[in-house]
Design a protein around this motif. Sequence first.
Motif, PDB file in Angstrom:
ATOM      1  N   VAL A  11      42.687  37.895  40.172  1.00 14.17           N
ATOM      2  CA  VAL A  11      41.581  38.395  41.003  1.00 14.17           C
ATOM      3  C   VAL A  11      40.974  39.598  40.059  1.00 14.17           C
ATOM      4  O   VAL A  11      39.670  39.931  39.904  1.00 14.17           O
ATOM      5  N   MET A  12      42.002  40.665  40.189  1.00 14.87           N
ATOM      6  CA  MET A  12      41.492  41.919  39.474  1.00 14.87           C
ATOM      7  C   MET A  12      41.202  41.714  38.263  1.00 14.87           C
ATOM      8  O   MET A  12      40.145  42.338  37.704  1.00 14.87           O
ATOM      9  N   ASP A  13      41.679  41.044  37.278  1.00 10.22           N
ATOM     10  CA  ASP A  13      41.370  40.556  35.816  1.00 10.22           C
ATOM     11  C   ASP A  13      39.787  40.113  35.825  1.00 10.22           C
ATOM     12  O   ASP A  13      38.993  40.687  35.117  1.00 10.22           O
ATOM     13  N   VAL A  45      43.080  36.732  49.151  1.00 10.72           N
ATOM     14  CA  VAL A  45      43.390  37.692  48.268  1.00 10.72           C
ATOM     15  C   VAL A  45      42.469  38.825  48.139  1.00 10.72           C
ATOM     16  O   VAL A  45      42.850  39.793  48.100  1.00 10.72           O
ATOM     17  N   LEU A  46      41.272  38.427  48.131  1.00 15.23           N
ATOM     18  CA  LEU A  46      40.099  39.748  48.084  1.00 15.23           C
ATOM     19  C   LEU A  46      40.092  40.466  49.524  1.00 15.23           C
ATOM     20  O   LEU A  46      40.146  41.726  49.293  1.00 15.23           O
ATOM     21  N   ASP A  47      40.647  39.912  50.479  1.00 10.26           N
ATOM     22  CA  ASP A  47      40.544  40.794  51.773  1.00 10.26           C
ATOM     23  C   ASP A  47      41.858  41.770  51.716  1.00 10.26           C
ATOM     24  O   ASP A  47      41.833  42.987  51.842  1.00 10.26           O
ATOM     25  N   ASN A  48      43.047  41.074  51.231  1.00  5.92           N
ATOM     26  CA  ASN A  48      44.153  41.861  50.857  1.00  5.92           C
ATOM     27  C   ASN A  48      43.924  42.975  49.766  1.00  5.92           C
ATOM     28  O   ASN A  48      44.361  44.226  50.133  1.00  5.92           O
ATOM     29  N   TRP A  54      42.063  48.221  46.476  1.00  9.69           N
ATOM     30  CA  TRP A  54      42.091  47.909  44.815  1.00  9.69           C
ATOM     31  C   TRP A  54      40.599  47.658  44.767  1.00  9.69           C
ATOM     32  O   TRP A  54      40.024  47.679  43.584  1.00  9.69           O
ATOM     33  N   VAL A  55      39.823  47.052  45.866  1.00  8.35           N
ATOM     34  CA  VAL A  55      38.381  46.669  45.866  1.00  8.35           C
ATOM     35  C   VAL A  55      37.686  47.197  46.841  1.00  8.35           C
ATOM     36  O   VAL A  55      38.166  47.370  48.086  1.00  8.35           O
ATOM     37  N   GLU A  70      38.411  51.113  40.846  1.00 10.98           N
ATOM     38  CA  GLU A  70      38.626  52.031  39.808  1.00 10.98           C
ATOM     39  C   GLU A  70      38.746  51.049  38.743  1.00 10.98           C
ATOM     40  O   GLU A  70      38.848  49.984  38.693  1.00 10.98           O
ATOM     41  N   ALA A  71      38.534  51.682  37.309  1.00 14.34           N
ATOM     42  CA  ALA A  71      38.649  50.903  36.039  1.00 14.34           C
ATOM     43  C   ALA A  71      40.080  50.511  35.744  1.00 14.34           C
ATOM     44  O   ALA A  71      41.045  51.128  36.342  1.00 14.34           O
TER      45      ALA A  71
END
Length: 119
Positions: A11-13, A45-48, A54-55, A70-71
């Motif tokens: 997801v971060m990717d 996953v985005l909630d976590n 992280w987001v 962050e980048a």
Amino acid sequence: MQGLGELEGAVMDVLWQSTEPMTVREVRTELNNTRNLAYTTVMTVLDNLHRKEWVDRELHNRAYLYTPTEAREAAAARALRELLESSGDPEAVLLHFAQSASEDETAALRRGLRRRSRR
């Protein structure tokens, strides 16, 4: 990335590759090019990731828009810092790394150290 599960990393990717904030649906669409994930799975996953900082998310109409806090490079550097601190002997780890570094990596480290000494 240290501290992220496999799906969280995927997801971060997706978010790091995007130039714009993304909805859950948009992230799911990108992920589903190679997987078959339910909307609720991606939302969880985005909630976590938001809870873990992280987001960031911002409510737009009735959907959240997600962006990395962050980048990718800054997150990787933070993960390396955490790994060094948890190693028990950061100096030894750094020395082993320096001995195994390629010429390009060595040059990049030298540039970074020169910039740091100028500050």
